[in-house]
Design an enzyme around this catalytic site. Structure first.
Site, short mmCIF file in Angstrom:
data_model
loop_
_atom_site.label_atom_id
_atom_site.label_comp_id
_atom_site.label_asym_id
_atom_site.label_seq_id
_atom_site.Cartn_x
_atom_site.Cartn_y
_atom_site.Cartn_z
N GLY A 24 -76.80 -66.47 -22.25
CA GLY A 24 -76.79 -67.41 -23.36
C GLY A 24 -78.18 -67.82 -23.77
O GLY A 24 -78.43 -68.97 -24.15
N ALA A 25 -79.11 -66.87 -23.73
CA ALA A 25 -80.53 -67.19 -23.91
C ALA A 25 -80.98 -67.24 -25.36
O ALA A 25 -82.15 -67.50 -25.62
CB ALA A 25 -81.39 -66.17 -23.15
N ASN A 26 -80.09 -67.02 -26.30
CA ASN A 26 -80.51 -66.95 -27.69
C ASN A 26 -80.55 -68.32 -28.37
O ASN A 26 -81.07 -68.44 -29.48
CB ASN A 26 -79.58 -66.03 -28.49
N GLY A 28 -80.06 -73.01 -27.80
CA GLY A 28 -79.82 -74.18 -26.98
C GLY A 28 -80.58 -74.18 -25.67
O GLY A 28 -81.76 -73.82 -25.60
N ILE A 29 -79.89 -74.59 -24.61
CA ILE A 29 -80.52 -74.71 -23.30
C ILE A 29 -81.00 -73.36 -22.78
O ILE A 29 -82.08 -73.25 -22.19
CB ILE A 29 -79.53 -75.38 -22.31
N GLY A 30 -80.22 -72.31 -23.01
CA GLY A 30 -80.62 -70.98 -22.55
C GLY A 30 -81.93 -70.53 -23.16
O GLY A 30 -82.78 -69.95 -22.47
N SER A 152 -71.04 -78.90 -14.60
CA SER A 152 -71.09 -80.00 -15.57
C SER A 152 -70.64 -81.28 -14.88
O SER A 152 -69.87 -81.23 -13.91
CB SER A 152 -70.16 -79.69 -16.76
N TYR A 177 -61.53 -77.13 -19.95
CA TYR A 177 -62.99 -77.09 -19.79
C TYR A 177 -63.39 -77.70 -18.45
O TYR A 177 -64.18 -77.11 -17.70
CB TYR A 177 -63.66 -77.85 -20.93
#
Length: 306
Positions: A24-26, A28-30, A152, A177
């Protein structure tokens, strides 16, 4: 190093010569995790679905770190075939110092993965379990390598519906979730026990970002519209990256859990975080491990800790 004030991006030591995978590096946090690692000299495999989004994210990072060594790792956690393909690509790397499992989905309408699993459990837990398991041999070949699993604060109220794991009978998206995040916590807990029992040098570490204003909450409807105002009281994406960076590069204990140290662990510098008793239930952890092997068809080959 971690100071008395806590761990931030400034605490990340030089990472030259090291290689990390960030899912998920593209955005936000990533993206912020990848940015800091790149700024500290690491080679970063930015795992995401879309090459155009990778290119945009890489260009963003290179504006502040022009010499960054960044590579696209095609990965779609919705499909276990994609997870296997990504792992095969990483196997060609000379070494792997860390896998940072950051990617996830949050409270979507009922949706299913390519293999038919409920999306949140399928992506947040099963995809993470599969990728971590497949990359363990590569990680084990690099002394001191780490697997970071993102949970989380929502895990505290989570429970796993063992008899309806795939949401065939009921679906409450917030509950599912929380369940997926409890699964993340149980995963790194059980992985740590099995790694240590096997005498492995790989560390399993958990983290959570607190409450950060990112695209992860895009299904929250009207609550998301208040984000720019509420966001003033919460972590930015850059601050939300601190616990993952702490887990991946800082002074940690095997099986440790790290998150913001501010009010209710919602924001602030990274430090030791609290887990629910359910997140350290050995029977639940063992049961989830065995279920995950069966559902994914991927066995990490780690015996149950005695």
């Amino acid at each position: 190093m971690t100071t008395a004030a806590g761990f931030t991006d400034r605490s990340v030591a030089d990472q030259s010569g090291k290689t990390f995978v960030v899912t998920g590096a593209n955005a936000g946090i990533g993206l912020e995790i990848a940015r800091v690692l790149a700024l500290r000299g690491a080679r970063v495999l930015m795992a995401c679905r879309d090459i155009a989004k990778f290119q945009a994210a890489a260009a963003d990072i290179r504006r502040t770190a022009p010499q960054s060594e960044l590579a696209w790792l095609p990965l779609d956690l919705v499909d276990l075939a994609s997870v296997r393909d990504a792992a095969a690509i990483v196997e060609k790397e000379s070494h792997l110092h860390g896998l940072i499992n950051n990617a996830g989905v949050m409270i979507p309408p009922l949706t299913r993965t390519q293999q038919g699993f409920e999306l949140q459990f399928g992506v947040n837990h099963l995809g993470t379990f599969a990728l971590s398991s497949l990359l363990l041999p590569k990680l084990a070949a690099t002394p001191g390598a780490r697997v970071v699993v993102t949970s989380s604060i929502a895990h505290i109220k989570g429970y796993i519906e063992w008899d309806d794991i795939n949401a065939e009978r009921t679906y409450h998206r917030a509950a599912r979730y929380r369940s997926s995040k409890l699964a993340n916590a149980l995963h790194f807990f059980e992985l740590d026990k099995r790694l240590r029992s096997a005498g492995s040098s790989v560390l399993s570490v958990g983290c959570h970002p607190g409450v950060a204003y990112t695209r992860l909450g895009r299904y929250m409807g009207i609550a998301q519209l208040a984000g720019p105002v509420v966001g003033l009281l919460l972590n930015t994406a850059a601050q939300g990256a601190w616990p993952a960076l702490h887990a991946a590069t800082g002074d940690v204990v095997p099986g440790g859990y790290y998150g913001p140290s501010g009010f209710a662990e919602m924001r602030g510098v990274s430090g030791a975080a609290k887990r629910s008793a359910g997140a350290m239930d050995p029977e639940a952890a063992r049961r989830l491990w065995e279920m995950s092997v069966e559902m994914t068809g991927i066995d990490p080959g780690l015996a149950e800790a005695k």
